[in-house]
Scaffold this active site. Structure first.
Site, PDB file in Angstrom:
ATOM      1  N   GLN A 169      -7.521  -2.041   4.067  1.00  0.00           N
ATOM      2  CA  GLN A 169      -6.491  -1.250   3.394  1.00  0.00           C
ATOM      3  C   GLN A 169      -7.090  -0.473   2.220  1.00  0.00           C
ATOM      4  O   GLN A 169      -6.558   0.551   1.803  1.00  0.00           O
ATOM      5  CB  GLN A 169      -5.374  -2.181   2.907  1.00  0.00           C
ATOM      6  CG  GLN A 169      -4.252  -1.493   2.175  1.00  0.00           C
ATOM      7  CD  GLN A 169      -3.026  -2.383   2.055  1.00  0.00           C
ATOM      8  OE1 GLN A 169      -2.345  -2.642   3.043  1.00  0.00           O
ATOM      9  NE2 GLN A 169      -2.744  -2.873   0.866  1.00  0.00           N
TER      10      GLN A 169
ATOM     11  N   GLU B  42     -19.085  22.103 -14.973  1.00  0.00           N
ATOM     12  CA  GLU B  42     -19.307  20.769 -15.549  1.00  0.00           C
ATOM     13  C   GLU B  42     -18.420  19.732 -14.875  1.00  0.00           C
ATOM     14  O   GLU B  42     -18.854  18.621 -14.563  1.00  0.00           O
ATOM     15  CB  GLU B  42     -19.019  20.784 -17.057  1.00  0.00           C
ATOM     16  CG  GLU B  42     -20.092  21.498 -17.859  1.00  0.00           C
ATOM     17  CD  GLU B  42     -19.716  21.586 -19.320  1.00  0.00           C
ATOM     18  OE1 GLU B  42     -20.421  21.017 -20.149  1.00  0.00           O
ATOM     19  OE2 GLU B  42     -18.699  22.232 -19.646  1.00  0.00           O
TER      20      GLU B  42
ATOM     21  N   SER C 105     -13.714  26.240 -27.374  1.00  0.00           N
ATOM     22  CA  SER C 105     -13.818  24.975 -28.089  1.00  0.00           C
ATOM     23  C   SER C 105     -12.674  24.911 -29.089  1.00  0.00           C
ATOM     24  O   SER C 105     -12.233  25.932 -29.604  1.00  0.00           O
ATOM     25  CB  SER C 105     -15.162  24.922 -28.808  1.00  0.00           C
ATOM     26  OG  SER C 105     -15.080  24.079 -29.931  1.00  0.00           O
TER      27      SER C 105
ATOM     28  N   TYR D 253      -9.786  -6.647  12.465  1.00  0.00           N
ATOM     29  CA  TYR D 253      -9.123  -6.129  11.272  1.00  0.00           C
ATOM     30  C   TYR D 253      -9.101  -7.176  10.164  1.00  0.00           C
ATOM     31  O   TYR D 253      -8.866  -8.355  10.413  1.00  0.00           O
ATOM     32  CB  TYR D 253      -7.681  -5.697  11.593  1.00  0.00           C
ATOM     33  CG  TYR D 253      -6.954  -5.202  10.354  1.00  0.00           C
ATOM     34  CD1 TYR D 253      -7.071  -3.889   9.942  1.00  0.00           C
ATOM     35  CD2 TYR D 253      -6.208  -6.079   9.567  1.00  0.00           C
ATOM     36  CE1 TYR D 253      -6.453  -3.440   8.778  1.00  0.00           C
ATOM     37  CE2 TYR D 253      -5.587  -5.643   8.403  1.00  0.00           C
ATOM     38  CZ  TYR D 253      -5.715  -4.326   8.018  1.00  0.00           C
ATOM     39  OH  TYR D 253      -5.111  -3.884   6.863  1.00  0.00           O
TER      40      TYR D 253
ATOM     41  N   THR E  16     -40.132  26.299 -10.101  1.00  0.00           N
ATOM     42  CA  THR E  16     -40.450  24.976  -9.577  1.00  0.00           C
ATOM     43  C   THR E  16     -40.717  24.146 -10.825  1.00  0.00           C
ATOM     44  O   THR E  16     -41.242  24.671 -11.814  1.00  0.00           O
ATOM     45  CB  THR E  16     -41.695  24.972  -8.656  1.00  0.00           C
ATOM     46  OG1 THR E  16     -42.828  25.370  -9.429  1.00  0.00           O
ATOM     47  CG2 THR E  16     -41.548  25.913  -7.475  1.00  0.00           C
ATOM     48  N   HIS E  17     -40.305  22.893 -10.785  1.00  0.00           N
ATOM     49  CA  HIS E  17     -40.408  22.015 -11.976  1.00  0.00           C
ATOM     50  C   HIS E  17     -39.680  22.613 -13.179  1.00  0.00           C
ATOM     51  O   HIS E  17     -40.057  22.345 -14.315  1.00  0.00           O
ATOM     52  CB  HIS E  17     -41.877  21.757 -12.356  1.00  0.00           C
ATOM     53  CG  HIS E  17     -42.745  21.406 -11.198  1.00  0.00           C
ATOM     54  ND1 HIS E  17     -42.951  20.114 -10.765  1.00  0.00           N
ATOM     55  CD2 HIS E  17     -43.450  22.195 -10.338  1.00  0.00           C
ATOM     56  CE1 HIS E  17     -43.744  20.113  -9.713  1.00  0.00           C
ATOM     57  NE2 HIS E  17     -44.065  21.358  -9.423  1.00  0.00           N
TER      58      HIS E  17
ATOM     59  N   ASN F 212     -17.159  27.734 -22.902  1.00  0.00           N
ATOM     60  CA  ASN F 212     -17.759  26.606 -22.194  1.00  0.00           C
ATOM     61  C   ASN F 212     -17.615  26.683 -20.676  1.00  0.00           C
ATOM     62  O   ASN F 212     -16.574  27.113 -20.179  1.00  0.00           O
ATOM     63  CB  ASN F 212     -17.131  25.296 -22.686  1.00  0.00           C
ATOM     64  CG  ASN F 212     -17.465  25.025 -24.140  1.00  0.00           C
ATOM     65  OD1 ASN F 212     -18.525  25.430 -24.627  1.00  0.00           O
ATOM     66  ND2 ASN F 212     -16.547  24.382 -24.842  1.00  0.00           N
TER      67      ASN F 212
ATOM     68  N   ASN G  73      -2.443  -2.516  13.055  1.00  0.00           N
ATOM     69  CA  ASN G  73      -3.898  -2.337  12.989  1.00  0.00           C
ATOM     70  C   ASN G  73      -4.364  -1.115  13.770  1.00  0.00           C
ATOM     71  O   ASN G  73      -5.187  -0.337  13.279  1.00  0.00           O
ATOM     72  CB  ASN G  73      -4.613  -3.592  13.492  1.00  0.00           C
ATOM     73  CG  ASN G  73      -4.270  -4.810  12.662  1.00  0.00           C
ATOM     74  OD1 ASN G  73      -3.638  -4.675  11.614  1.00  0.00           O
ATOM     75  ND2 ASN G  73      -4.678  -5.979  13.117  1.00  0.00           N
TER      76      ASN G  73
ATOM     77  N   SER H  89       0.823  -1.211   0.000  1.00  0.00           N
ATOM     78  CA  SER H  89       0.000   0.000   0.000  1.00  0.00           C
ATOM     79  C   SER H  89       0.854   1.256   0.000  1.00  0.00           C
ATOM     80  O   SER H  89       0.338   2.366  -0.008  1.00  0.00           O
ATOM     81  CB  SER H  89      -0.938   0.000   1.210  1.00  0.00           C
ATOM     82  OG  SER H  89      -0.209  -0.176   2.401  1.00  0.00           O
TER      83      SER H  89
ATOM     84  N   LYS I 271     -17.567  29.606 -29.174  1.00  0.00           N
ATOM     85  CA  LYS I 271     -18.009  29.032 -27.903  1.00  0.00           C
ATOM     86  C   LYS I 271     -17.190  29.434 -26.684  1.00  0.00           C
ATOM     87  O   LYS I 271     -15.994  29.661 -26.738  1.00  0.00           O
ATOM     88  CB  LYS I 271     -18.001  27.500 -28.000  1.00  0.00           C
ATOM     89  CG  LYS I 271     -19.084  27.019 -28.925  1.00  0.00           C
ATOM     90  CD  LYS I 271     -19.377  25.567 -28.699  1.00  0.00           C
ATOM     91  CE  LYS I 271     -20.103  25.376 -27.398  1.00  0.00           C
ATOM     92  NZ  LYS I 271     -20.268  23.960 -27.087  1.00  0.00           N
TER      93      LYS I 271
ATOM     94  N   LYS J 198      -8.274   3.592   1.967  1.00  0.00           N
ATOM     95  CA  LYS J 198      -7.452   4.800   1.852  1.00  0.00           C
ATOM     96  C   LYS J 198      -7.589   5.564   0.546  1.00  0.00           C
ATOM     97  O   LYS J 198      -7.747   6.790   0.551  1.00  0.00           O
ATOM     98  CB  LYS J 198      -5.991   4.443   2.096  1.00  0.00           C
ATOM     99  CG  LYS J 198      -5.745   4.247   3.557  1.00  0.00           C
ATOM    100  CD  LYS J 198      -4.423   3.618   3.844  1.00  0.00           C
ATOM    101  CE  LYS J 198      -4.545   2.843   5.119  1.00  0.00           C
ATOM    102  NZ  LYS J 198      -5.511   1.730   5.021  1.00  0.00           N
TER     103      LYS J 198
HETATM  104  N1  ARG Z   1      -1.337  -1.312   5.253  1.00  0.00           N
HETATM  105  C1  ARG Z   1      -2.274  -1.855   6.170  1.00  0.00           C
HETATM  106  C2  ARG Z   1      -3.630  -1.132   6.009  1.00  0.00           C
HETATM  107  O1  ARG Z   1      -3.644  -0.110   5.442  1.00  0.00           O
HETATM  108  C3  ARG Z   1      -1.798  -1.657   7.573  1.00  0.00           C
HETATM  109  C4  ARG Z   1      -2.368  -2.625   8.530  1.00  0.00           C
HETATM  110  C5  ARG Z   1      -1.886  -3.980   8.204  1.00  0.00           C
HETATM  111  N2  ARG Z   1      -2.275  -4.904   9.191  1.00  0.00           N
HETATM  112  C6  ARG Z   1      -2.199  -6.254   9.005  1.00  0.00           C
HETATM  113  N3  ARG Z   1      -2.636  -6.989   9.957  1.00  0.00           N
HETATM  114  N4  ARG Z   1      -1.726  -6.756   7.904  1.00  0.00           N
HETATM  115  O2  ARG Z   1      -4.672  -1.597   6.439  1.00  0.00           O
END
Ligand code: ARG
Length: 463
Positions: free
Chosen positions: A326, A294, A281, A321, A159-160, A289, A114, A27, A287, A329
């Protein structure tokens, strides 16, 4: 960074990971975003270990100093961990151990990745929430400034998507102020659930060491600690709530975007886009835009998708966990970046990207039947039951449409023929300015109300 080729986690394994699996598992490519929070969290953990006598005071100091060095190296671009580090937590610990030697190996006492990753994510999100709330305030300021200059500018209200009743443009803009105000409050509320420390929950069950969870929480400025270790390491409610709040912000920005896009069209012609925020454009030279609104409208879908992704991510997860987590993120990071970029762009758009075409707006409110309710109200105020008045005006509108006339074009005789209660003041009663000014009920569009609303809005955001 080059590290030993054996796996980062344990001697239990004899062979190195398959390189493709190593990449798949890693990660670090995205959680590097957390590095400074990881270091800050680790410094607090090291201090706690020293305070409770789990490591010596001297070791605690060496760890803290070493961690600050890792931070410095990272900032200077001298420390750039690669995928062999697996994740940001391993990367920092490894570099720390290279710097401070064996003491570095003590950092992970009474801790698991964790609870560590949970703390890092919360520290990150706390910072981001504060910044997004500041951006919301700026956005509100710009809306208020714009509203202030347009209290007496009229715009058709719909409205509408059918012309309904004219309103003060300021009133229309203040509706977005209110949405942003709820967004700001909602994020403040989410913050309370982000602001809880999972540190010390360990892998899932707590730890055998005499740690002091409240001390780490205090050092990191957390308002409290998780009461249950299983919950502490597996809870992502705070992230889902944040994504919910972010999605609502995006929905608001997207609605405003849609309006600006309509307003800028030739059909509406209510605003002109200035050169600083519009694009041309590549083929049609005439144009201009509305790319900014958008894109904001388009990006809303992306954030809603992240919310959905996280809900699905947790729905089937057994405690505690699981590596699935993971996956939270990228959704979070992308949401933060997207919301922040959209708020910034929309703030600039309102500040300098659009100009209201006030003459065109004045024409727009004069050339329709959006004052029909006021004719009915006029009769009702003279004692005609509202439903009866309503039916009568319906007929008047029909007659006018057939004759290609507007209400203001009817002669007094024509009015009187429709109902004896009509007098010469009917013209005044249906003039657009008067129609708007008269709606002085609390929360309504009457000019006096709107002026008071702007004032109250200003004081609400200066608190
Ligand atoms: N990179 C892991 C995550 O983002 C960290 C925690 C990993 N924990 C484990 N028991 N493998 O969740």
């Amino acid at each position: 960074m080059t590290g030993q080729k054996t796996s980062a986690w344990s001697q239990r394994f004899e062979k190195a990971l398959h390189p493709a699996i190593e990449r798949f598992n890693a990660s670090i490519g995205f959680d590097i975003e957390l590095i400074e929070y990881d270091i800050t969290g680790s410094v607090a953990h090291a201090k706690m270990l020293a305070k409770t006598g789990i490591i010596s005071a001297e070791e605690g100091e060496r760890l803290a100093a070493g961690l600050e060095q890792v931070r410095q190296e990272y900032r200077e671009g001298k420390f750039t961990p690669g995928t062999d580090a697996e994740d940001v937590h391993f990367a920092v610990e490894r570099r720390l151990t290279e710097i401070v030697g064996d003491a570095g190996k003590k950092l992970h006492t009474a801790r698991s990745r964790n609870d560590q990753v949970g703390a890092d994510t919360r520290l990150y999100l706390r910072d981001q929430i504060k910044q997004i709330r500041e951006q919301l305030r700026e956005f509100q300021q710009v809306l208020l400034n714009l509203a202030e200059t347009h209290v007496e500018t009229l715009i058709p209200g719909y409205t509408h998507l059918q012309r309904a009743q004219p309103v003060s443009l300021a009133h229309h803009l203040l509706a977005y102020f209110e949405m942003a105000q709820r967004d700001w409050e909602r994020l403040g509320d989410v913050f309370k659930r982000v602001d809880i420390s999972p540190l010390g929950c360990g892998a899932l069950a707590g730890t055998t060491f005499p740690i002091d969870r409240h001390y780490t929480a205090e050092l990191l400025g957390f308002a409290g600690v998780y009461a249950n270790s299983l919950d502490g390491v597996s809870d992502r409610d705070f992230a889902i709530e944040f994504l919910g709040a972010a999605s609502i912000i995006m929905a608001h920005l997207s609605r405003l975007s849609e309006e600006v896009i309509l307003w800028a069209s030739q059909e509406f012609g209510f605003v002109t886009l200035t050169d600083s925020c519009a694009t041309g454009s590549s083929i049609m030279p005439q144009k201009k835009n509305p790319d900014v609104p958008e894109l904001v409208r388009g990006k809303a879908g992306r954030v809603f998708g992240h919310l959905q992704a996280l809900l699905v991510l947790v729905k089937g997860l057994p405690l505690a966990y699981n590596k699935d987590l993971q996956e939270d993120k990228e959704a979070l990071f992308d949401t933060v970046k997207t919301v922040r970029a959209c708020l910034e762009a929309m703030t600039i758009l309102l500040r300098e990207g659009i100009e209201f075409r006030t003459e065109r707006l004045a024409e727009a409110v004069a050339e329709d039947f959006s004052n029909a309710t006021d004719v009915a109200d006029y009769l009702a105020a003279k004692g005609v039951p509202f439903r009866e008045a309503y039916n009568l005006v319906g007929k008047v509108v029909k007659t006018c449409l057939a004759a290609g006339k507007l209400l203001k074009d009817l002669s007094l005789e024509e009015w009187k023929a429709l109902h004896p209660a009509f007098e010469g003041d009917i013209y005044e009663a249906i003039a657009p300015r008067r129609v708007v000014a008269a709606r002085n009920s609390y929360g309504g569009t009457g000019f006096e109300r709107v002026r008071a609303a702007i004032e109250s809005a200003r004081s609400r955001i200066s608190l």
